[in-house]
Design a protein around this motif. Structure first.
Motif, PDB file in Angstrom:
ATOM      1  N   ASP A   1       0.828  -1.206   0.000  1.00 10.35           N
ATOM      2  CA  ASP A   1       0.000   0.000   0.000  1.00 10.35           C
ATOM      3  C   ASP A   1       0.865   1.260   0.000  1.00 10.35           C
ATOM      4  N   ALA A   2       2.005   1.186   0.677  1.00 10.50           N
ATOM      5  CA  ALA A   2       2.898   2.347   0.757  1.00 10.50           C
ATOM      6  C   ALA A   2       3.712   2.544  -0.509  1.00 10.50           C
ATOM      7  N   GLY A   3       3.703   1.561  -1.400  1.00  8.18           N
ATOM      8  CA  GLY A   3       4.427   1.683  -2.664  1.00  8.18           C
ATOM      9  C   GLY A   3       5.874   1.250  -2.609  1.00  8.18           C
ATOM     10  N   VAL A   4       6.346   0.758  -1.446  1.00 11.55           N
ATOM     11  CA  VAL A   4       7.772   0.417  -1.338  1.00 11.55           C
ATOM     12  C   VAL A   4       8.099  -0.916  -2.003  1.00 11.55           C
ATOM     13  N   LEU A   5       7.062  -1.662  -2.432  1.00  7.22           N
ATOM     14  CA  LEU A   5       7.300  -2.942  -3.108  1.00  7.22           C
ATOM     15  C   LEU A   5       7.154  -2.854  -4.619  1.00  7.22           C
ATOM     16  N   ASP A   6       6.827  -1.696  -5.146  1.00  9.30           N
ATOM     17  CA  ASP A   6       6.638  -1.557  -6.599  1.00  9.30           C
ATOM     18  C   ASP A   6       7.903  -1.966  -7.338  1.00  9.30           C
ATOM     19  N   GLY A   7       7.756  -2.897  -8.288  1.00  7.72           N
ATOM     20  CA  GLY A   7       8.887  -3.345  -9.081  1.00  7.72           C
ATOM     21  C   GLY A   7       9.828  -4.281  -8.357  1.00  7.72           C
ATOM     22  N   ARG A   8       9.462  -4.711  -7.158  1.00  6.61           N
ATOM     23  CA  ARG A   8      10.321  -5.583  -6.358  1.00  6.61           C
ATOM     24  C   ARG A   8       9.677  -6.958  -6.180  1.00  6.61           C
ATOM     25  N   ALA A   9      10.497  -7.913  -5.754  1.00  9.90           N
ATOM     26  CA  ALA A   9       9.999  -9.244  -5.416  1.00  9.90           C
ATOM     27  C   ALA A   9       9.530  -9.251  -3.966  1.00  9.90           C
ATOM     28  N   ALA A  10       8.505 -10.048  -3.683  1.00  5.84           N
ATOM     29  CA  ALA A  10       7.961 -10.137  -2.327  1.00  5.84           C
ATOM     30  C   ALA A  10       7.208 -11.451  -2.182  1.00  5.84           C
ATOM     31  N   THR A  11       6.914 -11.797  -0.932  1.00  8.94           N
ATOM     32  CA  THR A  11       6.060 -12.937  -0.641  1.00  8.94           C
ATOM     33  C   THR A  11       5.045 -12.524   0.403  1.00  8.94           C
ATOM     34  N   THR A  12       4.017 -13.337   0.597  1.00  8.57           N
ATOM     35  CA  THR A  12       3.026 -13.102   1.639  1.00  8.57           C
ATOM     36  C   THR A  12       2.336 -14.424   1.932  1.00  8.57           C
ATOM     37  N   HIS A  13       1.336 -14.399   2.802  1.00  6.65           N
ATOM     38  CA  HIS A  13       0.629 -15.621   3.174  1.00  6.65           C
ATOM     39  C   HIS A  13      -0.032 -16.241   1.943  1.00  6.65           C
ATOM     40  N   TRP A  14       0.135 -17.553   1.792  1.00  4.44           N
ATOM     41  CA  TRP A  14      -0.357 -18.254   0.590  1.00  4.44           C
ATOM     42  C   TRP A  14      -1.860 -18.083   0.378  1.00  4.44           C
ATOM     43  N   LYS A  15      -2.625 -17.924   1.462  1.00  2.00           N
ATOM     44  CA  LYS A  15      -4.077 -17.869   1.332  1.00  2.00           C
ATOM     45  C   LYS A  15      -4.552 -16.613   0.625  1.00  2.00           C
ATOM     46  N   TRP A  16      -3.717 -15.556   0.627  1.00  2.00           N
ATOM     47  CA  TRP A  16      -4.157 -14.268   0.089  1.00  2.00           C
ATOM     48  C   TRP A  16      -3.368 -13.875  -1.162  1.00  2.00           C
ATOM     49  N   VAL A  17      -2.812 -14.862  -1.846  1.00  2.00           N
ATOM     50  CA  VAL A  17      -1.986 -14.600  -3.024  1.00  2.00           C
ATOM     51  C   VAL A  17      -2.788 -13.925  -4.136  1.00  2.00           C
ATOM     52  N   GLU A  18      -3.946 -14.457  -4.452  1.00  2.00           N
ATOM     53  CA  GLU A  18      -4.730 -13.889  -5.551  1.00  2.00           C
ATOM     54  C   GLU A  18      -5.198 -12.474  -5.227  1.00  2.00           C
ATOM     55  N   THR A  19      -5.571 -12.242  -3.985  1.00  2.00           N
ATOM     56  CA  THR A  19      -5.955 -10.881  -3.580  1.00  2.00           C
ATOM     57  C   THR A  19      -4.782  -9.932  -3.746  1.00  2.00           C
ATOM     58  N   PHE A  20      -3.612 -10.360  -3.330  1.00  2.00           N
ATOM     59  CA  PHE A  20      -2.424  -9.514  -3.444  1.00  2.00           C
ATOM     60  C   PHE A  20      -2.122  -9.214  -4.909  1.00  2.00           C
ATOM     61  N   ARG A  21      -2.150 -10.225  -5.752  1.00  2.00           N
ATOM     62  CA  ARG A  21      -1.847 -10.004  -7.171  1.00  2.00           C
ATOM     63  C   ARG A  21      -2.854  -9.064  -7.826  1.00  2.00           C
ATOM     64  N   ARG A  22      -4.110  -9.192  -7.451  1.00  2.00           N
ATOM     65  CA  ARG A  22      -5.128  -8.309  -8.023  1.00  2.00           C
ATOM     66  C   ARG A  22      -4.910  -6.871  -7.576  1.00  2.00           C
ATOM     67  N   ARG A  23      -4.567  -6.667  -6.326  1.00  2.00           N
ATOM     68  CA  ARG A  23      -4.416  -5.308  -5.802  1.00  2.00           C
ATOM     69  C   ARG A  23      -3.076  -4.668  -6.169  1.00  2.00           C
ATOM     70  N   PHE A  24      -2.026  -5.505  -6.307  1.00  2.00           N
ATOM     71  CA  PHE A  24      -0.683  -4.953  -6.509  1.00  2.00           C
ATOM     72  C   PHE A  24       0.017  -5.631  -7.694  1.00  2.00           C
ATOM     73  N   PRO A  25      -0.455  -5.383  -8.910  1.00  2.00           N
ATOM     74  CA  PRO A  25       0.119  -6.060 -10.085  1.00  2.00           C
ATOM     75  C   PRO A  25       1.568  -5.676 -10.376  1.00  2.00           C
TER      76      PRO A  25
END
Length: 313
Positions: free
Chosen positions: A110-134
């Motif tokens: 949300d803060a924009g510090v991951l734009d253009g970078r690699a990251a991981t998060t909890h497996w259950k919310w992967v699709e939500t993350f990809r939709r919100r932060f392409p």
């Protein structure tokens, strides 16, 4: 270090950074890192367990922190408050290390510090993350992703792995191993290891795969083939590789490289062995291969690593 807490936070997620980096009683194996819990506004926060905690520091405390950790966020579909995003951006821009654990990674995005970078998060919310932060290169198969000034960890107990990784990066593998023993955690699970492991590691000493893994760890100075390890486990090659991935979440090759790196780091920190001997005893064979793996995994050379982390003799 500042750890950002929100209303309804999980006590486990809030406790992970202090479990690894903070003080303990009686005194433990490392000097604790000064830790401040921070809220959007100072005051009382109710945890997900129903009890409240008093937080005396507000977002302005992030301005003085060398490390800023967001261990949790309440709703993956909802953006974090604008003041939180602004404070995280400001901390990152001035050079603080910013860490997101589990759903706390959403706050970093949300803060924009991951734009253009690699990251991981909890497996259950992967699709939500990809939709919100392409614009983020999401790697859900990894336990943690270290981008230098931004580090992200996957769900729940992967936060412990992430914090131990950062402790090793900052204070050395020996210190991280001691802390891991104290909290009864695996001393080193590589970031590329899968989040979800199909089968738990059995404790039975007679388990053939466990025996082979323990044997390989104690014989890192020799070269290992999959066929040789499979034969020692009395398995076919295909059964062995399938069982190994189910057990560890990674391949035999990647697991061996991680074990060899951990051994090399330990030798560099605790002995005066030359780089040639360290390469041989850890199984890399040559100093060139040792340097290649250190550059890839740690972004440094064996000599620089020893200078930074070796204990006084």
């Amino acid at each position: 270090m500042a750890v950002l807490a929100f209303e309804g936070i999980s006590p486990f997620h809030l406790a992970v950074p202090s479990l690894v980096w903070g003080p303990e009683s009686p005194a433990g194996d490392m000097d604790p890192w000064p830790l401040t819990v921070v809220a959007v506004e100072p005051g009382s926060l109710t945890t997900s367990a129903g009890y409240a905690i008093d937080v005396s520091a507000g977002l302005d405390a992030l301005a003085d922190a060398d490390i800023v950790v967001v261990p949790w966020w309440s709703d993956p579909e909802t953006s974090t408050p604008a003041p939180v995003s602004a404070a995280l951006r400001a901390a990152h821009e001035r050079g603080a290390l910013v860490v997101g654990l589990c759903l706390g990674v959403f706050a970093l995005a949300d803060a924009g510090v991951l734009d253009g970078r690699a990251a991981t998060t909890h497996w259950k919310w992967v699709e939500t993350f990809r939709r919100r932060f392409p614009s983020v290169d999401l790697r859900p198969e990894e336990l943690y992703v270290d981008e230098g000034d931004v580090v992200t960890g996957a769900g729940a107990t992967a936060g412990i792995d992430t914090c131990l990784h950062l402790l090793a990066r900052t204070a050395g593998q020996v210190v991280a191993n001691r802390v891991a023993r104290r909290i009864v955690a695996a001393p080193h699970r590589p970031g590329g290891q899968a989040q979800f492991i199909e089968l738990p590691v059995p404790a039975a000493d007679e388990d053939p795969l466990t025996e082979v893994m323990n044997w390989a760890r104690s014989h890192l100075g020799i070269q290992h083939s999959i066929d040789g390890l499979a034969a020692r486990a009395h398995m076919s090659r295909s059964t062995f590789t399938r069982s190994f991935r189910a057990r560890t979440g990674t391949t035999v090759h990647h697991w061996l490289v991680a074990q060899r790196l951990a051994q090399a780091r330990h030798l560099l920190e605790t002995t005066a062995l030359g780089v040639d001997a360290v390469a041989a005893q850890s199984g890399f064979g040559t100093p060139a291969r040792l340097r290649e793996h250190f550059a890839t995994a740690l972004g440094t050379t064996p000599t620089r690593y020893r200078t930074e982390f070796s204990a006084p003799r």
